[in-house]
Design a protein around this motif. Sequence first.
Motif, PDB file in Angstrom:
ATOM      1  N   VAL A 191       0.841  -1.204   0.000  1.00  0.00           N
ATOM      2  CA  VAL A 191       0.000   0.000   0.000  1.00  0.00           C
ATOM      3  C   VAL A 191       0.874   1.252   0.000  1.00  0.00           C
ATOM      4  O   VAL A 191       0.593   2.235  -0.703  1.00  0.00           O
ATOM      5  CB  VAL A 191      -0.955  -0.008   1.212  1.00  0.00           C
ATOM      6  N   THR A 192       1.948   1.228   0.780  1.00  0.00           N
ATOM      7  CA  THR A 192       2.866   2.372   0.852  1.00  0.00           C
ATOM      8  C   THR A 192       3.513   2.618  -0.506  1.00  0.00           C
ATOM      9  O   THR A 192       3.598   3.765  -0.976  1.00  0.00           O
ATOM     10  CB  THR A 192       3.950   2.125   1.921  1.00  0.00           C
ATOM     11  N   LEU A 193       3.964   1.550  -1.150  1.00  0.00           N
ATOM     12  CA  LEU A 193       4.569   1.684  -2.473  1.00  0.00           C
ATOM     13  C   LEU A 193       3.560   2.203  -3.497  1.00  0.00           C
ATOM     14  O   LEU A 193       3.901   3.021  -4.352  1.00  0.00           O
ATOM     15  CB  LEU A 193       5.132   0.332  -2.930  1.00  0.00           C
ATOM     16  N   ALA A 194       2.320   1.750  -3.387  1.00  0.00           N
ATOM     17  CA  ALA A 194       1.278   2.215  -4.306  1.00  0.00           C
ATOM     18  C   ALA A 194       1.073   3.713  -4.168  1.00  0.00           C
ATOM     19  O   ALA A 194       0.812   4.424  -5.147  1.00  0.00           O
ATOM     20  CB  ALA A 194      -0.023   1.471  -4.040  1.00  0.00           C
ATOM     21  N   GLY A 195       1.198   4.211  -2.952  1.00  0.00           N
ATOM     22  CA  GLY A 195       1.041   5.641  -2.709  1.00  0.00           C
ATOM     23  C   GLY A 195       2.156   6.491  -3.294  1.00  0.00           C
ATOM     24  O   GLY A 195       2.011   7.709  -3.455  1.00  0.00           O
ATOM     25  N   LEU A 196       3.272   5.849  -3.643  1.00  0.00           N
ATOM     26  CA  LEU A 196       4.401   6.554  -4.239  1.00  0.00           C
ATOM     27  C   LEU A 196       4.297   6.654  -5.759  1.00  0.00           C
ATOM     28  O   LEU A 196       4.988   7.464  -6.377  1.00  0.00           O
ATOM     29  CB  LEU A 196       5.726   5.841  -3.888  1.00  0.00           C
ATOM     30  N   ARG A 197       3.455   5.820  -6.339  1.00  0.00           N
ATOM     31  CA  ARG A 197       3.365   5.781  -7.802  1.00  0.00           C
ATOM     32  C   ARG A 197       2.493   6.911  -8.330  1.00  0.00           C
ATOM     33  O   ARG A 197       1.635   7.435  -7.608  1.00  0.00           O
ATOM     34  CB  ARG A 197       2.810   4.415  -8.250  1.00  0.00           C
TER      35      ARG A 197
END
Length: 201
Positions: A191-197
């Motif tokens: 979820v954290t990585l998705a927020g960076l995209r």
Amino acid sequence: MVAIPYALVVPKLWNTTIEAHRQTVRDAILETTWALVSKHGLMSVTMTQIAEKAGIGRATLYKYFPDVESILTAQHERHVASHLAHLTELRDQPGTAGERLEAVLQRYAIMCHYRQRHGTEELAALLHRNEHVANAQQQLIDLFRDLLTEVAAGELRDDVAPDELASYCLHALTAASSMPSDAAVNRLVAVTLAGLRPPPS
């Protein structure tokens, strides 16, 4: 008979041996204190108990540390430094910036998850008010930011500054400490990585 004077400089091997001994004693004090406080509580542990358990005299113990709190702070600083060194190694390993960023965030989340299972709330309250914790957090943000600025254009959102994204990563992944399982931690990282995209157009 001619007297042979002692060398004015202590041999390097002797200095190395003394330093190694001091480090061994210091490590024993740190580990013994952490174990005692984790088991019995902060207010129940005395310097006398630490000296006895570590197998040294009280006078020797006081040469290294003035009180229990200073021992715990030193042990925590050592622990934090070890974590930062490991994350730095992951940041500097081969691979794309995106791969290295994911590896660093994954590892940091796991560290947060297992950190909660060591020590007590009393210990956490004592140690997380210290200045070195704020310094460690800043080092983490800097480490995240370095990787974020390396990520290729188009793979990272550009509507938020890297410093802000780094802070987002730090605070989002701290929630891993309350996750019930490794699988839950992995979902949090995803979820954290998705927020960076980049957001969908």
